[in-house]
Scaffold this motif. Structure first.
Motif, PDB file in Angstrom:
ATOM      1  N   UNK A 184      16.094  32.364   9.207  1.00 44.13           N
ATOM      2  CA  UNK A 184      16.140  31.341  10.251  1.00 44.13           C
ATOM      3  C   UNK A 184      15.164  31.660  11.377  1.00 44.13           C
ATOM      4  N   UNK A 185      15.045  32.941  11.724  1.00 45.62           N
ATOM      5  CA  UNK A 185      14.053  33.344  12.728  1.00 45.62           C
ATOM      6  C   UNK A 185      12.641  33.041  12.214  1.00 45.62           C
ATOM      7  N   UNK A 186      12.392  33.347  10.955  1.00 41.53           N
ATOM      8  CA  UNK A 186      11.076  33.074  10.379  1.00 41.53           C
ATOM      9  C   UNK A 186      10.775  31.582  10.400  1.00 41.53           C
ATOM     10  N   UNK A 187      11.787  30.771  10.143  1.00 38.44           N
ATOM     11  CA  UNK A 187      11.612  29.321  10.200  1.00 38.44           C
ATOM     12  C   UNK A 187      11.291  28.870  11.619  1.00 38.44           C
ATOM     13  N   UNK A 188      12.042  29.378  12.603  1.00 41.20           N
ATOM     14  CA  UNK A 188      11.819  28.987  13.997  1.00 41.20           C
ATOM     15  C   UNK A 188      10.415  29.366  14.465  1.00 41.20           C
ATOM     16  N   UNK A 189      10.019  30.602  14.177  1.00 37.66           N
ATOM     17  CA  UNK A 189       8.679  31.035  14.563  1.00 37.66           C
ATOM     18  C   UNK A 189       7.612  30.260  13.783  1.00 37.66           C
ATOM     19  N   UNK A 190       7.859  30.076  12.494  1.00 42.56           N
ATOM     20  CA  UNK A 190       6.851  29.440  11.644  1.00 42.56           C
ATOM     21  C   UNK A 190       6.542  28.013  12.037  1.00 42.56           C
ATOM     22  N   UNK A 191       7.593  27.200  12.241  1.00 38.23           N
ATOM     23  CA  UNK A 191       7.343  25.793  12.568  1.00 38.23           C
ATOM     24  C   UNK A 191       6.747  25.640  13.959  1.00 38.23           C
ATOM     25  N   UNK A 192       7.101  26.560  14.865  1.00 38.20           N
ATOM     26  CA  UNK A 192       6.546  26.481  16.222  1.00 38.20           C
ATOM     27  C   UNK A 192       5.073  26.874  16.233  1.00 38.20           C
ATOM     28  N   UNK A 193       4.754  28.004  15.615  1.00 32.30           N
ATOM     29  CA  UNK A 193       3.377  28.480  15.594  1.00 32.30           C
ATOM     30  C   UNK A 193       2.483  27.515  14.823  1.00 32.30           C
TER      31      UNK A 193
END
Length: 268
Positions: free
Chosen positions: A38-47
Motif C-alpha cells: 500500500x505504501x508502494x502504491x501511494x508513493x508510486x501513483x503520486x510520483x
C-alpha cells in the motif's frame, strides 16, 4: 514501477482506487503483510502522476487554466527528470522502511489474469484507446492541430468510444462513473470563483509566501495543500497567480505549483 507508468497517462486517483482492492485481496489469497504494498502504491501513483498534465486533477487544471503553450512538452521537459530520480530513490527507501518484513508468501488461490477479465473485448478496447490517446496528447500539443483538440476533448472522445462499444455492459459503465467526484469539481470551481471575487484570496496571500517565485509557490503549495487538499488549493491559486502577474510563459512557476501540490498529496 507499474503504478508510476500508469499514473503518467491515467489519473492517480483512478489508479489508487483500482489497485487498492486488489492489494487488499492479497491479504487473504497470499497471506502477506500488505502494508508495504500500500505504501508502494501511494508513493508510486503520486510520483508517477506529476510528470504529465493528465496524471492528476491539479496538473490538468494548471495545464488548462494557466494558458501555458504546449503543456505536455513543458511538463515532460521539467518534471520527467525529477520523476525518474524519485522513482529510483523510492525503491531503496521502501526497502529500508520495511526491511524487517519477511513474511512468507503462501498462495492459497491462484487464477490466470485472463480469468479475471469480465469483458475481454471491452478491456482490450480500453487499452487500445489508451495507447492511441497518449501519443495524440503530444501530437496535438506540438502541432497545434485544432483549438478544439485538447486533453479534455480527446479523453472525452476516447471515453465515448468505449461507452458506445461496451454493448450490453453500457449500463454498468455509466453506473460506475464517479458522479460524486464530478459534482465535487463543479462545486469547487464555483467556490474558487467566489473566493476570487470576494477578495479572500488576496487576504490569504498576505499570510503565505508570495507565489511569484519558485520557492514561494513551493512553500505555499506544500503548506496550503495540507489544509484544504491539493486540488482545491491549485484551483484557488491559479487565478491568484494570474492576478499577481505570473504569465503563461513562466513555466518554472507553474510546474513548481504542480510539483509542490502533488508532493503535498503524499503526506496525507
Amino acid at each position: 514501477m507499474d503504478y508510476q507508468l500508469l499514473s503518467l497517462a491515467l489519473s492517480n486517483d483512478g489508479i489508487a482506487g483500482s489497485f487498492t482492492p486488489v492489494i487488499v485481496s492479497m491479504r487473504r489469497q497470499a497471506r502477506i503483510n500488505i502494508k508495504p504494498l500500500l505504501y508502494a502504491l501511494a508513493f508510486g501513483v503520486t510520483i508517477g502522476s506529476v510528470a504529465l498534465p493528465v496524471g492528476n486533477p491539479q496538473n490538468l487544471l494548471i495545464a488548462l487554466e494557466s494558458g501555458m503553450p504546449k503543456p505536455f512538452i513543458v511538463f515532460a521537459l521539467y518534471l520527467l527528470p525529477p520523476t525518474i530520480i524519485n522513482v529510483l530513490v523510492t525503491y531503496p527507501l521502501l526497502l529500508l522502511l520495511f526491511h524487517n518484513n519477511s513474511d512468507d508468501v503462501v498462495i492459497e488461490e491462484a487464477r490466470r489474469p485472463e480469468e479475471l477479465l469480465i469483458n475481454r473485448r471491452l478491456a482490450y478496447t480500453a487499452i487500445t484507446i489508451l495507447l492511441i490517446l497518449i501519443p495524440l496528447y503530444f501530437i496535438t500539443d506540438i502541432f497545434n492541430v485544432s483549438p478544439y483538440l485538447t486533453p479534455v476533448t480527446l479523453t472525452f472522445m476516447g471515453a465515448s468510444i468505449i461507452y458506445l462499444l461496451s454493448g450490453s455492459d453500457r449500463r454498468n459503465v455509466a453506473h460506475n462513473v464517479d458522479w460524486t467526484t464530478i459534482l465535487f469539481f463543479i462545486g469547487l470551481f464555483i467556490v474558487s470563483e467566489g473566493a476570487l471575487e470576494s477578495g479572500v484570496l488576496s487576504a490569504l496571500a498576505h499570510y503565505l509566501p508570495q507565489p511569484t517565485t519558485l520557492l514561494g509557490v513551493f512553500i505555499s503549495g506544500l503548506l496550503l495543500s495540507q489544509v484544504i487538499s491539493n486540488v482545491p488549493m491549485v484551483a484557488l491559486y491559479i487565478p491568484l497567480m494570474r492576478e499577481l502577474g505570473i504569465s503563461p510563459s513562466n513555466f518554472i512557476i507553474w510546474v513548481g505549483l504542480a510539483a509542490s501540490s502533488t508532493i503535498a498529496g503524499t503526506s496525507r
